[in-house]
Design a protein around this motif. Structure first.
Motif, short mmCIF file in Angstrom:
data_model
loop_
_atom_site.label_atom_id
_atom_site.label_comp_id
_atom_site.label_asym_id
_atom_site.label_seq_id
_atom_site.Cartn_x
_atom_site.Cartn_y
_atom_site.Cartn_z
N TRP A 36 0.81 -1.22 0.00
CA TRP A 36 0.00 0.00 0.00
C TRP A 36 0.85 1.27 0.00
O TRP A 36 0.54 2.22 -0.72
CB TRP A 36 -0.95 0.03 1.20
CG TRP A 36 -2.18 -0.76 1.00
CD1 TRP A 36 -2.51 -1.93 1.60
CD2 TRP A 36 -3.26 -0.46 0.11
NE1 TRP A 36 -3.73 -2.37 1.14
CE2 TRP A 36 -4.21 -1.49 0.23
CE3 TRP A 36 -3.51 0.57 -0.78
CZ2 TRP A 36 -5.38 -1.50 -0.50
CZ3 TRP A 36 -4.68 0.55 -1.51
CH2 TRP A 36 -5.60 -0.47 -1.36
N LEU A 37 1.89 1.29 0.80
CA LEU A 37 2.71 2.50 0.88
C LEU A 37 3.39 2.83 -0.45
O LEU A 37 3.31 3.99 -0.91
CB LEU A 37 3.74 2.38 2.01
CG LEU A 37 4.63 3.59 2.22
CD1 LEU A 37 3.81 4.80 2.64
CD2 LEU A 37 5.70 3.28 3.25
N PRO A 38 4.03 1.87 -1.13
CA PRO A 38 4.60 2.21 -2.44
C PRO A 38 3.55 2.64 -3.46
O PRO A 38 3.83 3.52 -4.28
CB PRO A 38 5.31 0.93 -2.88
CG PRO A 38 5.56 0.18 -1.64
CD PRO A 38 4.46 0.53 -0.71
N TRP A 42 4.11 6.20 -5.16
CA TRP A 42 4.30 6.28 -6.62
C TRP A 42 3.10 6.96 -7.27
O TRP A 42 3.26 7.66 -8.27
CB TRP A 42 4.52 4.90 -7.22
CG TRP A 42 5.87 4.33 -6.93
CD1 TRP A 42 6.13 3.16 -6.29
CD2 TRP A 42 7.14 4.88 -7.29
NE1 TRP A 42 7.48 2.95 -6.21
CE2 TRP A 42 8.13 3.99 -6.81
CE3 TRP A 42 7.54 6.03 -7.94
CZ2 TRP A 42 9.49 4.22 -6.99
CZ3 TRP A 42 8.90 6.27 -8.10
CH2 TRP A 42 9.85 5.37 -7.63
N GLY A 43 1.90 6.77 -6.72
CA GLY A 43 0.73 7.46 -7.25
C GLY A 43 0.83 8.96 -7.07
O GLY A 43 0.45 9.74 -7.96
N LEU A 75 7.02 5.64 -17.02
CA LEU A 75 7.74 4.95 -15.95
C LEU A 75 6.94 4.95 -14.66
O LEU A 75 6.79 3.91 -14.01
CB LEU A 75 9.10 5.60 -15.73
CG LEU A 75 9.89 5.05 -14.54
CD1 LEU A 75 10.30 3.61 -14.80
CD2 LEU A 75 11.07 5.92 -14.23
N LEU A 76 6.42 6.09 -14.28
CA LEU A 76 5.64 6.17 -13.05
C LEU A 76 4.35 5.35 -13.14
O LEU A 76 3.94 4.73 -12.16
CB LEU A 76 5.33 7.63 -12.70
CG LEU A 76 6.55 8.45 -12.28
CD1 LEU A 76 6.17 9.91 -12.15
CD2 LEU A 76 7.13 7.92 -10.99
N GLY A 77 3.73 5.33 -14.30
CA GLY A 77 2.53 4.50 -14.47
C GLY A 77 2.84 3.02 -14.33
O GLY A 77 2.08 2.26 -13.72
N LEU A 78 3.97 2.59 -14.89
CA LEU A 78 4.36 1.18 -14.73
C LEU A 78 4.70 0.84 -13.29
O LEU A 78 4.39 -0.26 -12.81
CB LEU A 78 5.55 0.88 -15.64
CG LEU A 78 5.24 0.75 -17.12
CD1 LEU A 78 6.52 0.58 -17.92
CD2 LEU A 78 4.31 -0.42 -17.38
N HIS A 83 3.19 -2.18 -8.42
CA HIS A 83 2.90 -2.30 -6.99
C HIS A 83 1.41 -2.54 -6.73
O HIS A 83 1.07 -3.19 -5.74
CB HIS A 83 3.40 -1.07 -6.24
CG HIS A 83 4.89 -1.08 -6.10
ND1 HIS A 83 5.71 -0.54 -7.07
CD2 HIS A 83 5.70 -1.57 -5.15
CE1 HIS A 83 6.96 -0.69 -6.67
NE2 HIS A 83 6.99 -1.32 -5.53
N ALA A 84 0.54 -2.05 -7.58
CA ALA A 84 -0.89 -2.32 -7.41
C ALA A 84 -1.19 -3.79 -7.69
O ALA A 84 -2.12 -4.35 -7.10
CB ALA A 84 -1.71 -1.42 -8.33
N ALA A 85 -0.43 -4.43 -8.55
CA ALA A 85 -0.64 -5.85 -8.81
C ALA A 85 -0.33 -6.70 -7.59
O ALA A 85 -0.87 -7.80 -7.46
CB ALA A 85 0.22 -6.30 -10.00
#
Length: 92
Positions: A36-38, A42-43, A75-78, A83-85
């Motif tokens: 959750w934190l990453p 990153w979001g 890059l940020l979207g990936l 991390h969401a996966a």
């Protein structure tokens, strides 16, 4: 031609895993709560980069912000998606 059995037959099953031997995030349908934190960080970076791209679009013109912004946003979207996966159940 036939094969001859030279020793005793070995059992064909794997030994059972003792309860509690696996970590909690390796259990069936478990998620990694530590992701959750990453995802949040990153979001936030993705949102800041999008805001920066919007600002650069108003200052630099039309083409230059896209040359700079698309690789950064990609890059940020990936990273957010990666991390969401980890938050999805592990048996999907």
């Amino acid at each position: 031609m036939d094969a001859d059995l030279m020793s005793d037959a070995q059992p064909a099953y794997a030994p059972a895993v003792a309860p509690g031997a696996l970590p909690a995030d390796e259990a069936a349908m478990a998620v990694q709560e530590s992701a959750w934190l990453p995802v949040v960080l990153w979001g936030q970076g993705l949102l800041l980069a999008a805001a920066g791209l919007t600002w650069a679009h108003t200052r630099w013109g039309r083409r230059h912000p896209w040359v700079v912004g698309v690789p950064v946003l990609g890059l940020l979207g990936l990273l957010v998606a990666d991390h969401a996966a980890l938050l999805l159940p592990n048996l999907m």
